[in-house]
Design an enzyme around this catalytic site. Sequence first.
Site, PDB file in Angstrom:
ATOM      1  N   ILE A 135       0.879  -1.169   0.000  1.00  0.00           N
ATOM      2  CA  ILE A 135       0.000   0.000   0.000  1.00  0.00           C
ATOM      3  C   ILE A 135       0.915   1.216   0.000  1.00  0.00           C
ATOM      4  O   ILE A 135       1.855   1.297   0.804  1.00  0.00           O
ATOM      5  CB  ILE A 135      -1.000   0.009   1.183  1.00  0.00           C
ATOM      6  CG1 ILE A 135      -1.896   1.255   1.123  1.00  0.00           C
ATOM      7  CG2 ILE A 135      -0.308  -0.113   2.529  1.00  0.00           C
ATOM      8  CD1 ILE A 135      -3.088   1.196   2.069  1.00  0.00           C
ATOM      9  N   ALA A 136       0.671   2.132  -0.923  1.00  0.00           N
ATOM     10  CA  ALA A 136       1.550   3.297  -1.025  1.00  0.00           C
ATOM     11  C   ALA A 136       0.802   4.480  -1.612  1.00  0.00           C
ATOM     12  O   ALA A 136      -0.093   4.318  -2.441  1.00  0.00           O
ATOM     13  CB  ALA A 136       2.770   2.972  -1.892  1.00  0.00           C
ATOM     14  N   VAL A 137       1.196   5.659  -1.151  1.00  0.00           N
ATOM     15  CA  VAL A 137       0.627   6.925  -1.630  1.00  0.00           C
ATOM     16  C   VAL A 137       1.786   7.800  -2.089  1.00  0.00           C
ATOM     17  O   VAL A 137       2.854   7.830  -1.443  1.00  0.00           O
ATOM     18  CB  VAL A 137      -0.183   7.615  -0.505  1.00  0.00           C
ATOM     19  CG1 VAL A 137      -0.605   9.019  -0.903  1.00  0.00           C
ATOM     20  CG2 VAL A 137      -1.408   6.770  -0.144  1.00  0.00           C
ATOM     21  N   GLU A 191       2.450  -7.170   6.932  1.00  0.00           N
ATOM     22  CA  GLU A 191       3.750  -7.008   7.599  1.00  0.00           C
ATOM     23  C   GLU A 191       4.205  -5.579   7.439  1.00  0.00           C
ATOM     24  O   GLU A 191       3.964  -4.971   6.389  1.00  0.00           O
ATOM     25  CB  GLU A 191       4.815  -7.916   6.974  1.00  0.00           C
ATOM     26  CG  GLU A 191       4.759  -9.338   7.444  1.00  0.00           C
ATOM     27  CD  GLU A 191       4.159 -10.239   6.385  1.00  0.00           C
ATOM     28  OE1 GLU A 191       4.146  -9.827   5.215  1.00  0.00           O
ATOM     29  OE2 GLU A 191       3.685 -11.334   6.736  1.00  0.00           O
ATOM     30  N   ASN A 233       9.000   1.624  10.343  1.00  0.00           N
ATOM     31  CA  ASN A 233       7.978   2.374   9.603  1.00  0.00           C
ATOM     32  C   ASN A 233       6.863   2.830  10.545  1.00  0.00           C
ATOM     33  O   ASN A 233       5.762   2.269  10.586  1.00  0.00           O
ATOM     34  CB  ASN A 233       7.416   1.507   8.462  1.00  0.00           C
ATOM     35  CG  ASN A 233       6.587   2.313   7.487  1.00  0.00           C
ATOM     36  OD1 ASN A 233       6.215   3.460   7.768  1.00  0.00           O
ATOM     37  ND2 ASN A 233       6.292   1.734   6.342  1.00  0.00           N
ATOM     38  N   TYR A 271      -2.043   1.663  10.767  1.00  0.00           N
ATOM     39  CA  TYR A 271      -2.612   0.336  11.024  1.00  0.00           C
ATOM     40  C   TYR A 271      -3.197   0.264  12.447  1.00  0.00           C
ATOM     41  O   TYR A 271      -4.244  -0.346  12.657  1.00  0.00           O
ATOM     42  CB  TYR A 271      -1.552  -0.751  10.829  1.00  0.00           C
ATOM     43  CG  TYR A 271      -0.944  -0.763   9.448  1.00  0.00           C
ATOM     44  CD1 TYR A 271      -1.728  -0.520   8.321  1.00  0.00           C
ATOM     45  CD2 TYR A 271       0.413  -0.991   9.246  1.00  0.00           C
ATOM     46  CE1 TYR A 271      -1.180  -0.522   7.049  1.00  0.00           C
ATOM     47  CE2 TYR A 271       0.966  -1.002   7.976  1.00  0.00           C
ATOM     48  CZ  TYR A 271       0.171  -0.756   6.884  1.00  0.00           C
ATOM     49  OH  TYR A 271       0.715  -0.752   5.626  1.00  0.00           O
TER      50      TYR A 271
HETATM   51  C1  LIG Z   1       1.633   4.517   4.863  1.00  0.00           C
HETATM   52  C2  LIG Z   1       1.012   5.427   3.812  1.00  0.00           C
HETATM   53  C3  LIG Z   1       0.346   4.560   2.737  1.00  0.00           C
HETATM   54  C4  LIG Z   1      -0.064   6.288   4.470  1.00  0.00           C
HETATM   55  O1  LIG Z   1      -0.678   7.067   3.448  1.00  0.00           O
HETATM   56  P1  LIG Z   1      -1.170   8.576   3.724  1.00  0.00           P
HETATM   57  O2  LIG Z   1      -2.076   8.948   2.611  1.00  0.00           O
HETATM   58  O3  LIG Z   1      -0.033   9.446   4.020  1.00  0.00           O
HETATM   59  O4  LIG Z   1      -1.999   8.335   5.068  1.00  0.00           O
HETATM   60  P2  LIG Z   1      -3.202   9.212   5.634  1.00  0.00           P
HETATM   61  O5  LIG Z   1      -3.043  10.638   5.230  1.00  0.00           O
HETATM   62  O6  LIG Z   1      -4.477   8.523   5.295  1.00  0.00           O
HETATM   63  O7  LIG Z   1      -2.929   9.097   7.184  1.00  0.00           O
HETATM   64  C5  LIG Z   1      -3.290   7.922   7.861  1.00  0.00           C
HETATM   65  C6  LIG Z   1      -2.628   7.891   9.195  1.00  0.00           C
HETATM   66  O8  LIG Z   1      -1.253   7.608   9.007  1.00  0.00           O
HETATM   67  C7  LIG Z   1      -0.529   8.288  10.024  1.00  0.00           C
HETATM   68  N1  LIG Z   1       0.308   9.305   9.391  1.00  0.00           N
HETATM   69  C8  LIG Z   1       0.262   9.765   8.121  1.00  0.00           C
HETATM   70  N2  LIG Z   1       1.238  10.663   7.901  1.00  0.00           N
HETATM   71  C9  LIG Z   1       1.917  10.761   9.060  1.00  0.00           C
HETATM   72  C10 LIG Z   1       3.052  11.501   9.478  1.00  0.00           C
HETATM   73  N3  LIG Z   1       3.694  12.342   8.650  1.00  0.00           N
HETATM   74  N4  LIG Z   1       3.489  11.336  10.740  1.00  0.00           N
HETATM   75  C11 LIG Z   1       2.882  10.473  11.584  1.00  0.00           C
HETATM   76  N5  LIG Z   1       1.780   9.742  11.252  1.00  0.00           N
HETATM   77  C12 LIG Z   1       1.324   9.892  10.008  1.00  0.00           C
HETATM   78  C13 LIG Z   1      -1.540   8.946  10.924  1.00  0.00           C
HETATM   79  O9  LIG Z   1      -1.971   8.016  11.899  1.00  0.00           O
HETATM   80  C14 LIG Z   1      -2.670   9.172   9.978  1.00  0.00           C
HETATM   81  O10 LIG Z   1      -3.902   9.294  10.592  1.00  0.00           O
HETATM   82  P3  LIG Z   1      -4.405  10.727  11.152  1.00  0.00           P
HETATM   83  O11 LIG Z   1      -4.208  11.717  10.038  1.00  0.00           O
HETATM   84  O12 LIG Z   1      -5.833  10.475  11.487  1.00  0.00           O
HETATM   85  O13 LIG Z   1      -3.522  11.001  12.319  1.00  0.00           O
HETATM   86  C15 LIG Z   1       2.054   6.387   3.186  1.00  0.00           C
HETATM   87  O14 LIG Z   1       2.727   7.043   4.222  1.00  0.00           O
HETATM   88  C16 LIG Z   1       3.062   5.708   2.290  1.00  0.00           C
HETATM   89  O15 LIG Z   1       2.831   5.524   1.098  1.00  0.00           O
HETATM   90  N6  LIG Z   1       4.217   5.340   2.877  1.00  0.00           N
HETATM   91  C17 LIG Z   1       5.286   4.705   2.079  1.00  0.00           C
HETATM   92  C18 LIG Z   1       4.916   3.284   1.732  1.00  0.00           C
HETATM   93  C19 LIG Z   1       4.685   2.472   2.976  1.00  0.00           C
HETATM   94  O16 LIG Z   1       5.409   2.583   3.956  1.00  0.00           O
HETATM   95  N7  LIG Z   1       3.634   1.618   2.914  1.00  0.00           N
HETATM   96  C20 LIG Z   1       3.309   0.731   4.003  1.00  0.00           C
HETATM   97  C21 LIG Z   1       4.127  -0.497   3.923  1.00  0.00           C
HETATM   98  S1  LIG Z   1       3.743  -1.647   5.269  1.00  0.00           S
END
Ligand SMILES: CC(C)(COP(=O)(O)OP(=O)(O)OC[C@H]1O[C@@H](n2cnc3c(N)ncnc32)[C@H](O)[C@@H]1OP(=O)(O)O)[C@@H](O)C(=O)NCCC(=O)NCCS
Length: 159
Positions: free
Chosen positions: A77-79, A111, A116, A123
């Site tokens: 999962i990635a953004v 996992e 991270n 999660y």
């Molecule tokens: C993990 C990931 C998919 C989250 O996507 P995102 O669009 O940024 O997430 P959201 O904006 O929906 O935020 C969801 C929650 O993540 C956490 N979060 C997101 N950005 C954060 C930051 N900069 N610092 C701390 N927590 C953070 C918070 O809990 C947040 O919830 P909240 O806004 O209600 O506090 C993204 O960070 C990503 O692509 N990371 C790289 C790839 C990766 O690590 N994937 C997971 C592999 S297991």
Amino acid sequence: MSAVVNHELLHFRDMEESDLDQVMAIEEKVYPFCWTRAIFHDCMRVGYVCRIVETSEGLAGYGILSYGAGEAHVLNIAVHPAMQGRGIGRALLEQLLALAKRLNADTVFLEVRTSNHIAQRLYDTMGFNQVGVRRGYYPSTKGREDAIILARSLLDIDA
Ligand SMILES: CC(C)(COP(=O)(O)OP(=O)(O)OC[C@H]1O[C@@H](n2cnc3c(N)ncnc32)[C@H](O)[C@@H]1OP(=O)(O)O)[C@@H](O)C(=O)NCCC(=O)NCCS
């Protein structure tokens, strides 16, 4: 399938071969040890759930889910880094959980690297609980890194 998150319209759809250039561009930005194009190709070929999320700015992220025997696994999962922190990752994960439920899974596993913390926070707030650790599961710049294994029941999810 669409959703509005923080006043932003998100559109969800299945991944296509033609998405792979953009998917790989994100993959290479967000992971130090990323998947290859062939892995995404294989996930589509074997029929895993491969979803894209788009905003008005274009392809924002993707999620990959395998399923079978009452279990589903979030494999990726990635953004896009420029679009993180806007609720897109949470909406994408919600969508994967609903799809897993529709595919008759009762538990979702995934996992995550011990380092991270952002993904772990997502999660945690989505109801996942730690069920184990895989020692040295991931390659890392310092050798190997453990994976935390998380699970979430889908009994409370509406498909
Ligand atoms: C993990 C990931 C998919 C989250 O996507 P995102 O669009 O940024 O997430 P959201 O904006 O929906 O935020 C969801 C929650 O993540 C956490 N979060 C997101 N950005 C954060 C930051 N900069 N610092 C701390 N927590 C953070 C918070 O809990 C947040 O919830 P909240 O806004 O209600 O506090 C993204 O960070 C990503 O692509 N990371 C790289 C790839 C990766 O690590 N994937 C997971 C592999 S297991």
